[in-house]
Design an enzyme around this catalytic site. Sequence first.
Site, PDB file in Angstrom:
ATOM      1  N   GLN A 365      21.986  45.824 -87.379  1.00  0.00           N
ATOM      2  CA  GLN A 365      22.817  44.770 -87.248  1.00  0.00           C
ATOM      3  C   GLN A 365      23.807  44.940 -85.851  1.00  0.00           C
ATOM      4  OE1 GLN A 365      22.451  46.410 -89.912  1.00  0.00           O
ATOM      5  NE2 GLN A 365      22.244  45.323 -91.774  1.00  0.00           N
ATOM      6  N   GLN A 387      19.259  41.314 -84.292  1.00  0.00           N
ATOM      7  CA  GLN A 387      19.557  41.048 -85.400  1.00  0.00           C
ATOM      8  C   GLN A 387      21.040  40.665 -85.779  1.00  0.00           C
ATOM      9  OE1 GLN A 387      18.293  44.103 -88.209  1.00  0.00           O
ATOM     10  NE2 GLN A 387      19.362  43.261 -89.900  1.00  0.00           N
ATOM     11  N   ASP A 388      21.345  39.551 -86.621  1.00  0.00           N
ATOM     12  CA  ASP A 388      22.583  39.055 -86.679  1.00  0.00           C
ATOM     13  C   ASP A 388      23.371  38.680 -85.642  1.00  0.00           C
ATOM     14  OD1 ASP A 388      21.854  39.932 -89.419  1.00  0.00           O
ATOM     15  OD2 ASP A 388      23.654  41.456 -89.555  1.00  0.00           O
ATOM     16  N   ASP A 409      17.555  37.285 -89.325  1.00  0.00           N
ATOM     17  CA  ASP A 409      19.059  36.906 -90.069  1.00  0.00           C
ATOM     18  C   ASP A 409      20.049  36.346 -88.926  1.00  0.00           C
ATOM     19  OD1 ASP A 409      17.661  37.664 -92.182  1.00  0.00           O
ATOM     20  OD2 ASP A 409      18.845  39.324 -92.420  1.00  0.00           O
ATOM     21  N   ARG A 477      15.981  32.922 -95.180  1.00  0.00           N
ATOM     22  CA  ARG A 477      16.047  33.636 -96.501  1.00  0.00           C
ATOM     23  C   ARG A 477      17.480  33.900 -97.171  1.00  0.00           C
ATOM     24  NH1 ARG A 477      15.240  40.242 -95.415  1.00  0.00           N
ATOM     25  NH2 ARG A 477      16.699  40.614 -93.716  1.00  0.00           N
TER      26      ARG A 477
END
Length: 571
Positions: A365, A387-388, A409, A477
């Site tokens: 992250q 990521q993130d 994500d 998700r």
Amino acid sequence: MMTQIKARKKLLLTAFASILLVSALIGIVIGVKSRNSSGSDESHPQSMTASTSHAIVKSSCDSTFYPELCYSTITSHPEVTKKVKSQKDVIELAVNITKTAVEKNYFQIKKMSTRKGLTPREIGALHDCLEMVAETLEELTEVEKDLEEYHTKKSLQQHANDLKTLMSSTITDQETCLDGFSHGGADKKVRKELEKGQVKVEKMCSNALAMICNMTDTDIANEKRLTGRNLKENNSDSEWPEWLSVGDRKLLQAGTVTPNVVVAADGSGDHKTVAAAVAAAPSKSSTRYVIRIKAGVYRENVEVPKGKTNLMFIGDGRKNTIITASRSVKGGSTTFESATVAIVGDGFLARDITFQNTAGASNHQAVALRVGSDLSAFYQCDMLAYQDTLYVHKNRQFYINCLIAGTVDFIFGNAAAVFQDCDIHARRPNSGQRNMLTAQGRTDSNQNTGIVIQKCRIGATSDLQPVQSSFPTYLGRPWKQFSRTVVMQSTISNVIHPAGWFEWDGNFALDTLYYAEYQNTGAGAGTSGRVKWKGFKVITSSTEAQGFTPGSFIGGGSWLRSTGFPFSLGL
């Protein structure tokens, strides 16, 4: 004969009198027992008020997810009889009691943060918690103010939207605090100590939100019956928010904004860093404060704190003005504090800027931009990471003509966020990874939060396109139990897997999430192969889809025009 009749009457009257006497005696005995057991006299006027107050509390608490906690905490308040005469009184008292519980948590966290032997990330996570708890107290204070003014200072719909937004954010705050302790085994020990207090407050906030939803929804329905029309936010393009000054309105109407200060890395402006310009900006400004950021690469972490309101960043074009850093979870940060730029102060605007985190796909992250600012908007901005990438943390947000790129994500959080006319592109992740465009974090079905992607273009970056068959990419998700994401009127390329959506952990949230698609086009837009989860649907009603437009979902009719940015309120 007459004598016999009189004797019979006398006998009946005597028997009736005996029954009355026995009944009276039984009543006295029961009354004494009742007084002895409950400590109250139900015939006393004050006790009747207590009984009525408790009944109002019970009726109000019945609409919550945790009615026993709701009833016990409110009825145990020493002034419940004095304060509670209506449903609104119950909510006000519930919020006041919740503030006390939040203050207790604050001092517990503060004490824990001085403990020896904590890891740097645990120290960071406790700092995040202190920030979240402080923001919760501010939000609850705003709720109290809004409840005092309820039905008077604003339209009923706007009161409802504001109250739901504030209470939704208080729930998110508690989750964010606990999420900071989810990165390692040692973290979990500290989380365990905090969990009881944080979860209790989260449940109390949930109860207050449920009662607010019940009250406002009922009032709006009653208003509709009386007037015979739907109550909506004013979607007129001519409405300006009350806080916007006449001077600001003229500037925005003319399409020009004069900067208050200029940031230039070469020293030709008022400040060399963006952080310095933010620090020098006035606090709690009721008018727009504009920070012009000249072309350049600014290697710094920037935070616009809660007290800095109505700030605006204007760059020299997204390709020219870049704010970049590289904090990451693998590097020791929490996800929350990894953000290159963190925006908390309400009413924030940005245009023509790139927000970037260069930690890379291997550092887990690593947030480029975190936004918790209410009524915030971004125009022609890039958010670039892996990521993130973009943490839409909480409150109402709008993104127009932006590029968001990442891997896992990469748009996540629990704001009410609408993306319109944006490019949302998956990048090449690490070997064995799947790309997830979204991971929405709604934990309570009453929260007015969700991610809406409208009239956007969903695709792949140039590094992913040649190998996209090796890296499955999904629309999202479910990060939390009531995750909500809607993709509508967008062009979806073949980068998206036919199933469309992916599980978080087995069957978790598949029945309680709300994932929907509406009138999308492109090679990846077909829904015949989509997941068969109970929570997924293809919207066929324009009325249902309308609920996720900027005009409805984030009350855009009352504030988007003040941004000076382009927007569309409807479908």
